[in-house]
Scaffold this motif. Structure first.
Motif, PDB file in Angstrom:
ATOM      1  N   GLU A  39       0.818  -1.206   0.000  1.00  0.00           N
ATOM      2  CA  GLU A  39       0.000   0.000   0.000  1.00  0.00           C
ATOM      3  C   GLU A  39       0.856   1.261   0.000  1.00  0.00           C
ATOM      4  OE1 GLU A  39      -0.343  -1.798   4.254  1.00  0.00           O
ATOM      5  OE2 GLU A  39      -0.175  -2.504   2.183  1.00  0.00           O
ATOM      6  N   THR A  40       2.039   1.176   0.623  1.00  0.00           N
ATOM      7  CA  THR A  40       2.960   2.315   0.589  1.00  0.00           C
ATOM      8  C   THR A  40       3.524   2.485  -0.815  1.00  0.00           C
ATOM      9  OG1 THR A  40       3.557   1.798   2.880  1.00  0.00           O
ATOM     10  CG2 THR A  40       4.981   3.336   1.690  1.00  0.00           C
TER      11      THR A  40
ATOM     12  N   ASN B 124       5.433   7.891   6.387  1.00  0.00           N
ATOM     13  CA  ASN B 124       4.596   6.762   6.800  1.00  0.00           C
ATOM     14  C   ASN B 124       4.863   6.611   8.288  1.00  0.00           C
ATOM     15  OD1 ASN B 124       3.152   4.424   7.166  1.00  0.00           O
ATOM     16  ND2 ASN B 124       4.647   3.096   6.158  1.00  0.00           N
TER      17      ASN B 124
ATOM     18  N   GLU C  49       0.931   8.492   4.793  1.00  0.00           N
ATOM     19  CA  GLU C  49       0.155   7.262   4.919  1.00  0.00           C
ATOM     20  C   GLU C  49      -0.611   7.302   6.239  1.00  0.00           C
ATOM     21  OE1 GLU C  49       0.964   2.466   5.017  1.00  0.00           O
ATOM     22  OE2 GLU C  49       1.996   3.698   3.532  1.00  0.00           O
TER      23      GLU C  49
ATOM     24  N   HIS D  56      -6.198   2.454   8.422  1.00  0.00           N
ATOM     25  CA  HIS D  56      -7.350   2.089   7.588  1.00  0.00           C
ATOM     26  C   HIS D  56      -8.591   2.909   7.879  1.00  0.00           C
ATOM     27  CE1 HIS D  56      -9.482  -0.147  10.819  1.00  0.00           C
ATOM     28  NE2 HIS D  56      -8.254  -0.312  11.288  1.00  0.00           N
TER      29      HIS D  56
ATOM     30  N   THR E 130      -7.179   6.563  -2.238  1.00  0.00           N
ATOM     31  CA  THR E 130      -7.483   5.189  -1.856  1.00  0.00           C
ATOM     32  C   THR E 130      -6.377   4.250  -2.308  1.00  0.00           C
ATOM     33  OG1 THR E 130      -8.761   4.880  -3.870  1.00  0.00           O
ATOM     34  CG2 THR E 130      -9.973   5.559  -1.912  1.00  0.00           C
ATOM     35  N   ASP E 131      -6.245   3.149  -1.580  1.00  0.00           N
ATOM     36  CA  ASP E 131      -5.278   2.126  -1.968  1.00  0.00           C
ATOM     37  C   ASP E 131      -5.945   1.150  -2.948  1.00  0.00           C
ATOM     38  OD1 ASP E 131      -6.821   0.314  -0.527  1.00  0.00           O
ATOM     39  OD2 ASP E 131      -5.462   0.220   1.175  1.00  0.00           O
TER      40      ASP E 131
ATOM     41  N   LYS F 124      -9.436   1.335   0.321  1.00  0.00           N
ATOM     42  CA  LYS F 124      -9.324   2.025   1.605  1.00  0.00           C
ATOM     43  C   LYS F 124      -8.640   3.380   1.419  1.00  0.00           C
ATOM     44  CE  LYS F 124     -10.775  -1.188   4.621  1.00  0.00           C
ATOM     45  NZ  LYS F 124     -11.857  -0.961   5.595  1.00  0.00           N
ATOM     46  N   LYS F 125      -9.125   4.408   2.122  1.00  0.00           N
ATOM     47  CA  LYS F 125      -8.459   5.713   2.108  1.00  0.00           C
ATOM     48  C   LYS F 125      -7.227   5.626   2.987  1.00  0.00           C
ATOM     49  CE  LYS F 125     -12.655   8.406   1.241  1.00  0.00           C
ATOM     50  NZ  LYS F 125     -13.571   9.447   1.765  1.00  0.00           N
ATOM     51  N   ARG F 126      -6.047   5.506   2.350  1.00  0.00           N
ATOM     52  CA  ARG F 126      -4.817   5.241   3.089  1.00  0.00           C
ATOM     53  C   ARG F 126      -3.753   6.317   2.925  1.00  0.00           C
ATOM     54  NH1 ARG F 126      -3.914   0.183   5.099  1.00  0.00           N
ATOM     55  NH2 ARG F 126      -2.242   1.318   6.130  1.00  0.00           N
ATOM     56  N   THR F 127      -4.053   7.380   2.178  1.00  0.00           N
ATOM     57  CA  THR F 127      -3.077   8.453   2.008  1.00  0.00           C
ATOM     58  C   THR F 127      -3.788   9.788   2.086  1.00  0.00           C
ATOM     59  OG1 THR F 127      -1.933   7.020   0.423  1.00  0.00           O
ATOM     60  CG2 THR F 127      -1.171   9.287   0.584  1.00  0.00           C
TER      61      THR F 127
END
Length: 252
Positions: A61-62, A156, A213, A216, A237-238, A242-245
């Motif tokens: 995801e990163t 992150n 980052e 979740h 989103t990833d 999911k909204k991860r950033t």
């Protein structure tokens, strides 16, 4: 513990490449040690990074948001700062994809600084410098190794709250540095520190981009932290929706 065939394949290759006994590597994996630590490397975009305990293992995801960020960094950007760099994965990939960038990276763990520096040499990224520092320190902004203003600020950070930290899988909790995982009781401690830095006079350029980052379920809370200091935000989103950033901007 019976290993999946794909893991066994990677362990066989690692044993052959380094002339190590396969049975010893298999035992380590059966005892719960992360596969990446046993093999010693982890792909990250086009880079192949060294990894070793207890430095946080780069995650897919990163990698996803870093590649997306690279496509949006303006050609005029020259200076990047990565906070809590770990293996150096974020600034090294960005410097690789955006050759005009010079990257600084900080981490509280000297072992992470050493690993990130080794990875820069491994990946032939020459415009990179890592140093030990704690960006929670109120005086961090005047650290002698910093060269603001920065055009890109990435992190992150540790973001796992206490209740979720206790429920982490053993192969994470028992091997990876808790300082890279635990983000305080709410998981938001480091975002508040980054927001304070972002509005420091002359710390960032006027059109700087900030990329962070988040956990979740933290996008809304982290966005609110940066909006409270008058920054514009958006959430990415990833690949799993999911909204991860969180992306924040100083410019209009």
């Amino acid at each position: 513990m019976r290993l999946p065939l794909r893991e066994l394949k990677w362990l066989r290759k690692a044993a052959a490449d380094a002339n190590r006994p396969l049975d010893a590597l298999v035992r380590r994996r059966q005892q719960g040690e992360p596969l990446q630590y046993i093999i010693g490397t982890q792909p990250f975009g086009p880079l192949e990074l060294s990894v070793r305990p207890p430095i946080l293992i780069p995650r897919p995801e990163t990698e996803h948001w870093v590649i997306e960020l690279a496509a949006r960094i303006p050609e005029s950007a020259r200076h990047l700062l990565d906070l809590g760099t770990g293996s150096g994965c974020i600034p090294l990939l960005l410097a690789h994809l955006c050759p005009a960038l010079s990257a600084h990276a900080v981490d509280v763990n000297p072992a992470a600084v050493t690993l990130a520096t080794e990875n820069a040499a491994r990946c032939s990224v020459t415009r990179f410098r890592a140093f030990q520092a704690n960006f929670l320190d109120p005086d961090f902004h005047v650290h002698a190794m910093l060269c603001p203003p920065y055009d890109v600020l990435t992190s992150n950070p540790p973001y796992i709250p206490w209740n979720e930290y206790l429920e982490l899988p053993d192969e994470v909790k028992n091997y990876e540095d808790p300082r890279a995982l635990f983000g305080g009781p709410s998981g938001l401690e480091f975002y508040h520190a980054i927001a304070r830095l972002a509005v420091r006079e002359r710390f960032l350029s006027s059109d700087a981009i900030i990329a962070l980052e988040v956990g979740h379920d933290q996008a809304e809370a982290v966005g609110a932290i940066f909006e409270s200091v008058s920054l514009r935000t958006e959430a990415w989103t990833d690949p799993w929706g999911k909204k991860r950033t969180i992306i924040a901007y100083r410019g209009t």
